[in-house]
Structure formats: structure tokens, C-alpha cells
Design a protein around this motif. Structure first.
Motif, PDB file in Angstrom:
ATOM      1  N   GLN A 209       0.830  -1.201   0.000  1.00  0.00           N
ATOM      2  CA  GLN A 209       0.000   0.000   0.000  1.00  0.00           C
ATOM      3  C   GLN A 209       0.868   1.255   0.000  1.00  0.00           C
ATOM      4  O   GLN A 209       2.022   1.226   0.446  1.00  0.00           O
ATOM      5  CB  GLN A 209      -0.941  -0.022   1.206  1.00  0.00           C
ATOM      6  CG  GLN A 209      -1.934  -1.174   1.132  1.00  0.00           C
ATOM      7  CD  GLN A 209      -3.066  -1.053   2.134  1.00  0.00           C
ATOM      8  OE1 GLN A 209      -3.523  -2.034   2.669  1.00  0.00           O
ATOM      9  NE2 GLN A 209      -3.534   0.155   2.386  1.00  0.00           N
ATOM     10  N   PRO A 210       0.324   2.399  -0.480  1.00  0.00           N
ATOM     11  CA  PRO A 210       1.162   3.588  -0.691  1.00  0.00           C
ATOM     12  C   PRO A 210       1.616   4.303   0.574  1.00  0.00           C
ATOM     13  O   PRO A 210       2.684   4.917   0.578  1.00  0.00           O
ATOM     14  CB  PRO A 210       0.272   4.498  -1.537  1.00  0.00           C
ATOM     15  CG  PRO A 210      -1.123   4.053  -1.244  1.00  0.00           C
ATOM     16  CD  PRO A 210      -1.033   2.573  -1.021  1.00  0.00           C
ATOM     17  N   PHE A 211       0.820   4.294   1.630  1.00  0.00           N
ATOM     18  CA  PHE A 211       1.146   5.044   2.845  1.00  0.00           C
ATOM     19  C   PHE A 211       1.586   6.467   2.487  1.00  0.00           C
ATOM     20  O   PHE A 211       2.673   6.913   2.839  1.00  0.00           O
ATOM     21  CB  PHE A 211       2.219   4.317   3.670  1.00  0.00           C
ATOM     22  CG  PHE A 211       1.651   3.212   4.522  1.00  0.00           C
ATOM     23  CD1 PHE A 211       1.219   3.453   5.813  1.00  0.00           C
ATOM     24  CD2 PHE A 211       1.514   1.934   4.003  1.00  0.00           C
ATOM     25  CE1 PHE A 211       0.660   2.441   6.587  1.00  0.00           C
ATOM     26  CE2 PHE A 211       0.954   0.913   4.762  1.00  0.00           C
ATOM     27  CZ  PHE A 211       0.527   1.167   6.062  1.00  0.00           C
ATOM     28  N   ASP A 212       0.701   7.168   1.795  1.00  0.00           N
ATOM     29  CA  ASP A 212       1.005   8.518   1.330  1.00  0.00           C
ATOM     30  C   ASP A 212       0.065   9.570   1.904  1.00  0.00           C
ATOM     31  O   ASP A 212       0.031  10.708   1.431  1.00  0.00           O
ATOM     32  CB  ASP A 212       0.977   8.571  -0.197  1.00  0.00           C
ATOM     33  CG  ASP A 212      -0.347   8.077  -0.784  1.00  0.00           C
ATOM     34  OD1 ASP A 212      -1.258   7.726   0.002  1.00  0.00           O
ATOM     35  OD2 ASP A 212      -0.461   8.028  -2.021  1.00  0.00           O
ATOM     36  N   THR A 213      -0.713   9.191   2.931  1.00  0.00           N
ATOM     37  CA  THR A 213      -1.572  10.153   3.613  1.00  0.00           C
ATOM     38  C   THR A 213      -1.411   9.999   5.117  1.00  0.00           C
ATOM     39  O   THR A 213      -1.153   8.897   5.622  1.00  0.00           O
ATOM     40  CB  THR A 213      -3.058   9.948   3.242  1.00  0.00           C
ATOM     41  OG1 THR A 213      -3.445   8.602   3.562  1.00  0.00           O
ATOM     42  CG2 THR A 213      -3.291  10.198   1.765  1.00  0.00           C
ATOM     43  N   ASP A 214      -1.565  11.107   5.821  1.00  0.00           N
ATOM     44  CA  ASP A 214      -1.473  11.072   7.277  1.00  0.00           C
ATOM     45  C   ASP A 214      -2.695  10.403   7.893  1.00  0.00           C
ATOM     46  O   ASP A 214      -3.781  10.391   7.305  1.00  0.00           O
ATOM     47  CB  ASP A 214      -1.374  12.499   7.831  1.00  0.00           C
ATOM     48  CG  ASP A 214       0.056  12.993   7.929  1.00  0.00           C
ATOM     49  OD1 ASP A 214       0.918  12.216   8.368  1.00  0.00           O
ATOM     50  OD2 ASP A 214       0.298  14.156   7.560  1.00  0.00           O
ATOM     51  N   GLY A 215      -2.494   9.870   9.096  1.00  0.00           N
ATOM     52  CA  GLY A 215      -3.614   9.349   9.860  1.00  0.00           C
ATOM     53  C   GLY A 215      -3.798   7.856   9.721  1.00  0.00           C
ATOM     54  O   GLY A 215      -2.927   7.139   9.222  1.00  0.00           O
ATOM     55  N   PRO A 216      -4.956   7.364  10.164  1.00  0.00           N
ATOM     56  CA  PRO A 216      -5.201   5.919  10.168  1.00  0.00           C
ATOM     57  C   PRO A 216      -5.335   5.346   8.764  1.00  0.00           C
ATOM     58  O   PRO A 216      -6.017   5.918   7.916  1.00  0.00           O
ATOM     59  CB  PRO A 216      -6.505   5.780  10.960  1.00  0.00           C
ATOM     60  CG  PRO A 216      -7.162   7.116  10.853  1.00  0.00           C
ATOM     61  CD  PRO A 216      -6.070   8.124  10.766  1.00  0.00           C
TER      62      PRO A 216
END
Length: 265
Positions: A209-216
Motif C-alpha cells: 500500500q502507498p502510505f502517502d496520507t497522514d492518519g489511520p
């Protein structure tokens, strides 16, 4: 399916095929530091508490069950730890190192080979684990459960999910249901049973997965969201489990149910 369930201490030659058995654990689970440090040492340190199931037809390993003995009823413990799976493994190895007498057995894992799932084998391994603990002189088995269907509802708090039941009081989750039908009772929620921290690059590798946004972030097979911090460049997963307790004053068959795994059991 006919299987033979054996203690690893009685058939140490099963260790290699046991580890070679395919499983369905998500990659990130193996990155928990406690698991990474201790899990693979369980068969050598606690061989009497490791069970291996082999198919009677071809002799292939089709399931394994890990448990560990530890001292619960001693000063500073007494109650099942909120640290769940990770903490009880640490207690077990600490007790073994110090030569401390133990009074309780904790399930750590029940894993069924993917092509043999859905045949009630997980329930049979649980029954064998209960019987094995009884044969070794223990009167209680505990388990930090990883509920089978919780990953489909990662935003639901575990206390709400764990106690969900129908009008007749039958638990919603199949793995919790299997344990309670075997005589267990829910004790508590282990709020931080497993903790996996890694860089964003590591999480991308583990999950795709990209993990390109903050948070959960919702991750497949994760029981709760993974917390992502872009500015700091890391993400952390904190997995809750459900503690159950089995009194072992008597033994018996566990009703068949869909296969599931506790990180436990």
C-alpha cells in the motif's frame, strides 16, 4: 480428514516440515519485535507445549499449535496483561530463564495449512492444546485471541466487537465462539497485544500500500488501523486481542468451527 497430533518433544524430526508449512499470516505480523525475538525459539525452549498435526494419508504437516507455560499467580502479575500476546511470551521466557515454577499455560498460535482450512482442524488443535496442558499438570489455559473476522471491521473498538453476540448470547466471531463453546470465558481485552513500528518504506514493502496520507490507514488483515505519520516518516500498528480463560478441570472435544488463529491461538 484423519490426522495424528504429536508433541514436538516426542517427534523432533517434525520441526523442519512444521516451519516449512505454508500459512496465511500477513507479512507485517512477523515484524512485531517480541515475536521476532522470541517466537522461533518456542519449539526449542518449550517443545512439550508445541503440537504438530500430520495427515494420516501422506504424513504431511497440516497444522501446528504453540503454547507456553508461565507464572501468573505471583506478585506483580495476578491478572492477564494488557500487553497480551507479546507480554505473555516475555513472561514465559523470563520464567524459564530464572527457573521459576509456572502455574498457567497460554496459547500463542494455532495455524492450519491454507488448503486444509474450513474442516474444523483449528478446533481439534485447540482441544489437543487443552488436553496437553492438562496432561502436563496445569489447570488453566489462557489465550490472547485474534478474532477471525475483526479485520473486516478495523474501526470498531475491540471491547465492542469482542462481546457482540446474538439474542441467545452466542458470540458473533467464529474464533471467539469456538473457544467459548469449549468452555472458555472472556476475561478482558489486551489493548496492545502486538505492536509493529516501521518506516513508511517498510510498510509499503510489507503491505503493497502507498502510505502517502497522514492518519489511520486500513490494511488488509489488520485488526485496527495503522497510524501513519508522513512528517516523521513512520507508521505504527497496535493490535488488540481478546483474553479468554479455559478452566481445565475436565477435558472434552471442541465443537467444529471455521478455522481461525490466536496469535495466538
Amino acid at each position: 480428514m484423519n490426522v495424528t497430533i504429536t508433541r514436538l518433544s516426542q517427534s523432533p524430526d517434525l520441526a523442519t516440515p512444521m516451519w516449512q508449512m505454508p500459512d496465511t499470516w500477513p507479512a507485517f505480523v512477523a515484524e512485531d519485535l517480541v515475536g521476532w525475538s522470541y517466537f522461533t525459539r518456542i519449539p526449542t525452549t518449550f517443545a512439550d507445549f508445541v503440537l504438530v498435526a500430520t495427515d494420516d494419508t501422506d504424513g504431511e504437516v497440516v497444522a501446528r499449535a504453540f503454547s507456553v507455560p508461565f507464572a501468573l499467580h505471583v506478585p506483580g502479575r495476578q491478572t492477564l496483561p494488557s500487553g497480551g500476546w507479546g507480554r505473555v511470551i516475555q513472561w514465559a521466557f523470563s520464567d524459564a530463564l530464572r527457573g521459576r515454577d509456572t502455574d498457567t499455560v497460554s496459547a500463542i498460535e494455532i495455524t492450519v495449512r491454507p488448503d486444509r482450512q474450513g474442516r474444523g482442524l483449528a478446533g481439534r488443535m485447540l482441544a489437543a492444546m487443552r488436553d496437553n496442558a492438562t496432561d502436563l499438570g496445569y489447570t488453566e489455559l489462557v489465550a490472547p485471541l485474534r478474532p477471525t473476522l475483526k479485520h473486516l471491521e478495523p474501526h470498531v473498538p475491540m471491547p465492542e466487537y469482542a462481546y457482540r453476540a446474538d439474542d441467545e448470547g452466542i458470540p458473533f466471531d467464529p474464533w471467539i465462539r469456538t473457544h467459548l463453546r469449549a468452555g472458555a470465558v472472556i476475561d478482558s481485552v489486551a489493548t496492545h497485544s502486538m505492536v509493529v513500528a516501521g518506516s513508511l518504506a517498510q510498510w509499503r514493502e510489507w503491505t503493497g500500500q502507498p502510505f502517502d496520507t497522514d492518519g489511520p490507514q486500513v490494511v488488509p488483515q489488520a485488526l485496527s488501523p495503522v497510524r501513519c505519520d508522513l512528517a516523521e516518516g513512520y507508521a505504527v500498528y497496535v493490535e488488540p486481542n481478546v483474553w479468554v480463560r479455559h478452566a481445565l478441570t475436565s477435558t472434552g472435544d471442541v465443537p467444529e468451527a471455521p478455522d481461525g488463529t490466536p496469535p495466538a491461538a
